[in-house]
Design a protein around this motif. Structure first.
Motif, PDB file in Angstrom:
ATOM      1  N   UNK A 165      28.256  29.449  53.156  1.00 37.99           N
ATOM      2  CA  UNK A 165      29.469  28.941  53.696  1.00 37.99           C
ATOM      3  C   UNK A 165      29.420  27.677  54.521  1.00 37.99           C
ATOM      4  N   UNK A 166      28.048  27.397  54.830  1.00 35.61           N
ATOM      5  CA  UNK A 166      28.208  25.802  55.437  1.00 35.61           C
ATOM      6  C   UNK A 166      28.182  24.781  54.430  1.00 35.61           C
ATOM      7  N   UNK A 167      28.330  25.147  53.170  1.00 31.49           N
ATOM      8  CA  UNK A 167      28.547  23.987  52.251  1.00 31.49           C
ATOM      9  C   UNK A 167      29.733  22.950  52.637  1.00 31.49           C
ATOM     10  N   UNK A 168      29.612  21.826  52.405  1.00 32.49           N
ATOM     11  CA  UNK A 168      30.435  20.531  52.381  1.00 32.49           C
ATOM     12  C   UNK A 168      30.728  20.351  50.680  1.00 32.49           C
ATOM     13  N   UNK A 169      32.002  19.748  50.541  1.00 31.75           N
ATOM     14  CA  UNK A 169      32.280  19.593  49.120  1.00 31.75           C
ATOM     15  C   UNK A 169      31.133  18.659  48.411  1.00 31.75           C
ATOM     16  N   UNK A 170      30.344  18.050  49.321  1.00 32.48           N
ATOM     17  CA  UNK A 170      29.480  17.128  48.704  1.00 32.48           C
ATOM     18  C   UNK A 170      28.123  18.003  48.474  1.00 32.48           C
ATOM     19  N   UNK A 171      27.724  18.909  49.273  1.00 31.72           N
ATOM     20  CA  UNK A 171      26.482  19.686  49.303  1.00 31.72           C
ATOM     21  C   UNK A 171      26.882  20.655  48.108  1.00 31.72           C
ATOM     22  N   UNK A 172      28.162  21.168  48.015  1.00 32.50           N
ATOM     23  CA  UNK A 172      28.516  22.141  47.034  1.00 32.50           C
ATOM     24  C   UNK A 172      28.234  21.612  45.621  1.00 32.50           C
ATOM     25  N   UNK A 173      28.789  20.526  45.476  1.00 34.06           N
ATOM     26  CA  UNK A 173      28.609  19.376  44.113  1.00 34.06           C
ATOM     27  C   UNK A 173      26.973  19.351  43.648  1.00 34.06           C
ATOM     28  N   UNK A 199      27.246  16.443  32.336  1.00 28.97           N
ATOM     29  CA  UNK A 199      27.356  17.533  33.169  1.00 28.97           C
ATOM     30  C   UNK A 199      27.684  17.011  34.885  1.00 28.97           C
ATOM     31  N   UNK A 200      26.648  16.307  35.095  1.00 26.09           N
ATOM     32  CA  UNK A 200      26.976  15.552  36.319  1.00 26.09           C
ATOM     33  C   UNK A 200      28.427  14.741  36.471  1.00 26.09           C
ATOM     34  N   UNK A 201      28.666  14.021  35.391  1.00 27.27           N
ATOM     35  CA  UNK A 201      30.089  13.533  35.451  1.00 27.27           C
ATOM     36  C   UNK A 201      31.037  14.351  35.679  1.00 27.27           C
ATOM     37  N   UNK A 202      31.135  15.466  34.708  1.00 31.24           N
ATOM     38  CA  UNK A 202      32.269  16.417  34.947  1.00 31.24           C
ATOM     39  C   UNK A 202      32.287  16.941  36.449  1.00 31.24           C
ATOM     40  N   UNK A 203      31.125  17.249  36.985  1.00 26.03           N
ATOM     41  CA  UNK A 203      31.107  17.816  38.227  1.00 26.03           C
ATOM     42  C   UNK A 203      31.625  16.733  39.518  1.00 26.03           C
ATOM     43  N   UNK A 204      31.383  15.487  39.081  1.00 27.03           N
ATOM     44  CA  UNK A 204      31.702  14.583  39.963  1.00 27.03           C
ATOM     45  C   UNK A 204      33.418  14.540  39.853  1.00 27.03           C
ATOM     46  N   UNK A 205      33.815  14.429  38.702  1.00 24.61           N
ATOM     47  CA  UNK A 205      35.211  14.681  38.506  1.00 24.61           C
ATOM     48  C   UNK A 205      36.219  15.551  39.328  1.00 24.61           C
ATOM     49  N   UNK A 206      35.379  17.005  39.331  1.00 27.95           N
ATOM     50  CA  UNK A 206      36.075  18.121  39.991  1.00 27.95           C
ATOM     51  C   UNK A 206      35.874  17.652  41.591  1.00 27.95           C
ATOM     52  N   UNK A 207      34.774  17.309  41.877  1.00 30.50           N
ATOM     53  CA  UNK A 207      34.369  16.849  43.437  1.00 30.50           C
ATOM     54  C   UNK A 207      35.333  15.956  43.968  1.00 30.50           C
ATOM     55  N   UNK A 208      35.805  14.777  43.308  1.00 30.61           N
ATOM     56  CA  UNK A 208      36.678  13.826  43.890  1.00 30.61           C
ATOM     57  C   UNK A 208      38.263  14.285  43.756  1.00 30.61           C
ATOM     58  N   UNK A 209      38.472  15.346  43.007  1.00 31.74           N
ATOM     59  CA  UNK A 209      39.814  15.927  42.898  1.00 31.74           C
ATOM     60  C   UNK A 209      40.140  16.961  43.647  1.00 31.74           C
ATOM     61  N   UNK A 210      39.254  17.740  43.889  1.00 32.14           N
ATOM     62  CA  UNK A 210      39.254  19.084  44.605  1.00 32.14           C
ATOM     63  C   UNK A 210      37.955  19.657  44.989  1.00 32.14           C
ATOM     64  N   UNK A 211      37.896  20.534  45.774  1.00 30.83           N
ATOM     65  CA  UNK A 211      36.689  21.191  45.931  1.00 30.83           C
ATOM     66  C   UNK A 211      36.920  22.961  46.424  1.00 30.83           C
ATOM     67  N   UNK A 212      36.322  23.552  45.873  1.00 29.24           N
ATOM     68  CA  UNK A 212      36.518  25.117  46.342  1.00 29.24           C
ATOM     69  C   UNK A 212      36.081  25.115  48.162  1.00 29.24           C
ATOM     70  N   UNK A 213      35.597  24.132  48.518  1.00 31.28           N
ATOM     71  CA  UNK A 213      35.358  24.284  50.001  1.00 31.28           C
ATOM     72  C   UNK A 213      36.819  24.084  50.832  1.00 31.28           C
ATOM     73  N   UNK A 214      37.660  23.669  50.065  1.00 29.55           N
ATOM     74  CA  UNK A 214      39.023  23.573  50.549  1.00 29.55           C
ATOM     75  C   UNK A 214      39.585  24.800  50.560  1.00 29.55           C
ATOM     76  N   UNK A 215      39.447  25.820  49.992  1.00 27.24           N
ATOM     77  CA  UNK A 215      40.059  26.988  49.927  1.00 27.24           C
ATOM     78  C   UNK A 215      39.504  28.250  50.419  1.00 27.24           C
TER      79      UNK A 215
END
Length: 268
Positions: A165-173, A199-215
């Motif tokens: 639960x303590x994940x930030x968008x960055x640490x979750x990525x 795979x890293x590029x795809x995850x960066x793309x999701x990270x920059x646009x949105x993150x599950x930590x926001x929901x």
């Protein structure tokens, strides 16, 4: 592809550590260190952004050496590096021409990094997800066939850790990347291990646009989806592992689509 101005290794699994080249670049904007690396980085971004468009002739050595404040020797070595990536080609008595994008090595971690630094569009990220569906679903099936008990235990630990639960968008990525690289490793196929940069590029793309930590509940859902992959691998169910991985990738693809089209959120 967007030609917006730039704003500014392959990923390898090393136990729990991971070489977060692209993630580090996006998250911390870590600068390149050597003169050679700086020239390659800046000139690569200039090409990807469209400052030097496809088909154009690059300025001559004297002008570029002055621009980057490096010797001609350093500049020429940088040019060799970009040529090896398929981005430029020297022509006698003509100059160095920027090649068509179809000739660029999009598996190259630097080229992927430059695309994210200069702005990527929905099509670019969608194409990345299609490649992931081709490679990673098969990697999950192979992991169900080949993974050792120790590798399965590692994958489960990484999947569970994604639910912190303590994940930030960055640490979750980063946690997400560690998990997916562990599946590639467990596949036992050395060729699949080399697609970590995609795979890293795809995850960066999701990270920059949105993150599950926001929901609300987003992190828990992500963890459950990844735990399911490991459970299917642990059952040695190749079809189940493939389907579980496919679900996770499509889940990320849906997040990208919603980020680009927020007006469609909540619509069926």
């Amino acid at each position: 592809m967007k030609n917006s101005a730039c704003r500014g290794k392959e990923a390898l699994l090393e136990g729990d550590g991971v070489n977060k080249s692209l993630l580090d670049t996006v998250i911390s904007r870590t600068p390149k260190r050597t003169s050679h690396a700086q020239v390659v980085d800046q000139l690569g971004k200039a090409i990807v952004s469209g400052e030097f468009p496809v088909g154009s002739i690059l300025p001559g050595d004297p002008e570029l050496a002055l621009r980057f404040r490096v010797s001609r020797t350093v500049l020429r070595e940088a040019m060799k590096t970009l040529a090896a990536k398929g981005m430029i080609v020297p022509r006698a008595r003509i100059g160095t021409r920027v090649t068509p994008r179809k000739e660029w090595n999009l598996f190259d971690a630097d080229i992927l990094t430059w695309h994210f630094a200069c702005g990527v569009d929905e099509d670019f990220l969608y194409h990345l997800s299609e490649v992931r569906l081709a490679f990673e679903t098969h990697a999950a099936a192979l992991a169900a066939r080949n993974a050792t008990d120790a590798e399965i235990a590692t994958m489960m630990r990484l999947a569970v850790a994604m639910g912190d639960a303590s994940h930030t968008a960055e640490t979750l990525a980063v946690a997400d990347l560690k998990f997916h690289l562990s599946v590639l490793e467990a596949s036992g196929n050395p060729f699949l291990r080399t697609v970590g940069g995609l795979i890293e590029a795809a995850l960066v793309g999701v990270f920059k646009l949105s993150s599950p930590t926001d929901e609300k509940g987003g992190i828990d859902e992500v963890a459950r989806n990844h735990i399911r992959i490991v459970e299917e691998i642990g059952r040695r169910d190749e079809v189940g592992a493939r389907q579980a991985m496919e679900y996770v990738i499509k889940y990320g693809r849906d997040r990208i689509q919603k980020a680009f089209h927020p007006e469609q959120s909540g619509k069926n």
